[in-house]
Design a protein around this motif. Structure first.
Motif, PDB file in Angstrom:
ATOM      1  N   UNK A 154      -6.864   0.627   5.089  1.00  0.00           N
ATOM      2  CA  UNK A 154      -6.362   0.065   3.840  1.00  0.00           C
ATOM      3  C   UNK A 154      -5.675   1.088   2.946  1.00  0.00           C
ATOM      4  N   UNK A 155      -5.536   2.337   3.413  1.00  0.00           N
ATOM      5  CA  UNK A 155      -5.018   3.356   2.507  1.00  0.00           C
ATOM      6  C   UNK A 155      -3.503   3.524   2.575  1.00  0.00           C
ATOM      7  N   UNK A 156      -2.783   2.637   3.287  1.00  0.00           N
ATOM      8  CA  UNK A 156      -1.329   2.703   3.311  1.00  0.00           C
ATOM      9  C   UNK A 156      -0.737   1.625   2.412  1.00  0.00           C
ATOM     10  N   UNK A 157       0.469   1.879   1.923  1.00  0.00           N
ATOM     11  CA  UNK A 157       1.160   0.925   1.061  1.00  0.00           C
ATOM     12  C   UNK A 157       1.719  -0.183   1.949  1.00  0.00           C
ATOM     13  N   UNK A 158       1.122  -1.340   1.896  1.00  0.00           N
ATOM     14  CA  UNK A 158       1.437  -2.419   2.832  1.00  0.00           C
ATOM     15  C   UNK A 158       2.807  -3.047   2.579  1.00  0.00           C
ATOM     16  N   UNK A 159       3.594  -3.150   3.650  1.00  0.00           N
ATOM     17  CA  UNK A 159       4.861  -3.874   3.612  1.00  0.00           C
ATOM     18  C   UNK A 159       5.988  -3.217   2.857  1.00  0.00           C
ATOM     19  N   UNK A 160       5.774  -2.053   2.276  1.00  0.00           N
ATOM     20  CA  UNK A 160       6.760  -1.446   1.391  1.00  0.00           C
ATOM     21  C   UNK A 160       7.959  -0.878   2.164  1.00  0.00           C
ATOM     22  N   UNK A 225       6.577  -4.170  -2.014  1.00  0.00           N
ATOM     23  CA  UNK A 225       5.179  -3.716  -2.087  1.00  0.00           C
ATOM     24  C   UNK A 225       4.277  -4.948  -2.044  1.00  0.00           C
ATOM     25  N   UNK A 226       3.334  -4.963  -1.117  1.00  0.00           N
ATOM     26  CA  UNK A 226       2.493  -6.134  -0.903  1.00  0.00           C
ATOM     27  C   UNK A 226       1.547  -6.416  -2.059  1.00  0.00           C
ATOM     28  N   UNK A 227       1.080  -7.675  -2.162  1.00  0.00           N
ATOM     29  CA  UNK A 227       0.122  -8.032  -3.207  1.00  0.00           C
ATOM     30  C   UNK A 227      -1.233  -7.364  -2.958  1.00  0.00           C
ATOM     31  N   UNK A 228      -2.036  -7.322  -3.999  1.00  0.00           N
ATOM     32  CA  UNK A 228      -3.376  -6.752  -3.923  1.00  0.00           C
ATOM     33  C   UNK A 228      -3.378  -5.295  -3.460  1.00  0.00           C
ATOM     34  N   UNK A 229      -2.387  -4.542  -3.917  1.00  0.00           N
ATOM     35  CA  UNK A 229      -2.345  -3.121  -3.587  1.00  0.00           C
ATOM     36  C   UNK A 229      -3.476  -2.386  -4.310  1.00  0.00           C
ATOM     37  N   UNK A 230      -4.217  -1.582  -3.571  1.00  0.00           N
ATOM     38  CA  UNK A 230      -5.316  -0.838  -4.176  1.00  0.00           C
ATOM     39  C   UNK A 230      -4.790   0.195  -5.165  1.00  0.00           C
ATOM     40  N   UNK A 231      -5.583   0.430  -6.189  1.00  0.00           N
ATOM     41  CA  UNK A 231      -5.195   1.432  -7.172  1.00  0.00           C
ATOM     42  C   UNK A 231      -5.206   2.817  -6.542  1.00  0.00           C
ATOM     43  N   UNK A 232      -4.387   3.698  -7.085  1.00  0.00           N
ATOM     44  CA  UNK A 232      -4.292   5.060  -6.574  1.00  0.00           C
ATOM     45  C   UNK A 232      -2.843   5.489  -6.473  1.00  0.00           C
ATOM     46  N   UNK A 233      -2.641   6.720  -6.127  1.00  0.00           N
ATOM     47  CA  UNK A 233      -1.294   7.278  -5.952  1.00  0.00           C
ATOM     48  C   UNK A 233      -0.981   7.394  -4.465  1.00  0.00           C
ATOM     49  N   UNK A 234       0.134   6.817  -4.084  1.00  0.00           N
ATOM     50  CA  UNK A 234       0.546   6.803  -2.674  1.00  0.00           C
ATOM     51  C   UNK A 234       1.683   7.813  -2.465  1.00  0.00           C
TER      52      UNK A 234
END
Length: 251
Positions: A154-160, A225-234
């Motif tokens: 889950x630590x990647x920016x999904x779909x971006x 950028x996909x929905x429900x992206x976890x908080x944090x710096x990518x």
């Protein structure tokens, strides 16, 4: 009287003959010819391996050239400059839709004046091979990962995707000799795979010398950028690859 008239007619004929002589047909001589050999030799220009002024690529840059992400060697086909950092700022995560982030800032050089930074995304290429073979630049991305998230799933920016809207006349292309046959494309580079997209290209018989590409930051986005992206710096890395022949268009 008749004698006088005859004399006048004869004198007129002689005068006309001197003014408009009858041209003789020139004849070639069979079996004869001649040849003259011509020779000229050209050598490849000396390699250029340092940044140039993007607006005048035949002129070496006199600025600080900070923010150069290019690794230049001593070869005859090389990158001279690539803007080395893009910051898409911060946004709130959404739960019901994808979102896009505009470019917040970029790191680039000042080039011709150390006090004035260039505000465009800049890429520079030097081709001193002397082959006129053309070239192509492809762009890919590593996954943008969240170092604060230890879950590898889950630590990647999904779909971006990182989108460069640079097709047509949007990208400013400069080459002292000619920009004929040199093109820039609009590309959408996925951040979850290493899929490469051709962003610049010089067709065969074009692209010699130094070529600079400038794109206004408003044409660069972090999109999808996909929905429900976890908080944090990518964080991720854009990889630029220079090939020694033009890309083959997809059929």
């Amino acid at each position: 009287m008749k004698k006088t008239l005859s004399t006048i007619v004869l004198a007129s004929a002689l005068l006309l003959g001197t003014v408009a002589p009858v041209a003789a047909n020139a004849a070639t001589v069979d079996g004869t010819s001649g040849t003259t050999k011509t020779t000229a030799a050209f050598t490849a220009p000396k390699p250029v391996t340092t940044p140039v002024d993007p607006d005048n690529p035949d002129t070496p840059s006199t600025g600080d050239n900070g923010g150069n992400g290019a690794t230049t060697g001593d070869g005859n086909l090389t990158f001279l400059y690539v803007t080395d950092a893009l910051d898409f700022g911060s946004a709130e995560s959404v739960s019901n839709n994808t979102q896009s982030l505009d470019l917040s800032s970029l790191s680039t050089g000042s080039f011709t004046d150390a006090k004035v930074a260039n505000t465009n995304f800049v890429t520079e290429i030097s081709d001193t091979r002397g082959t006129n073979a053309g070239w192509a630049v492809s762009l890919s991305s590593t996954p943008m990962t969240n170092a604060q998230d230890k879950d590898a799933n889950t630590n990647t920016l999904k779909g971006a995707t990182v989108d460069f809207n640079g097709g047509g006349d949007v990208t400013k292309i400069s080459n002292k000799a000619s920009t004929t046959g040199i093109t820039a494309n609009t590309v959408s580079v996925p951040t979850e795979s290493a899929t490469a997209k051709t962003i610049y290209q010089a067709s065969a018989d074009n692209g010699a010398g130094q070529t600079a590409f400038q794109l206004d930051p408003s044409n660069i986005k972090l999109a999808n950028v996909g929905p429900n992206t976890k908080t944090g710096t990518y964080n991720g890395t854009l990889n630029w690859t220079l090939s020694d022949t033009p890309a083959i268009p997809a059929e």
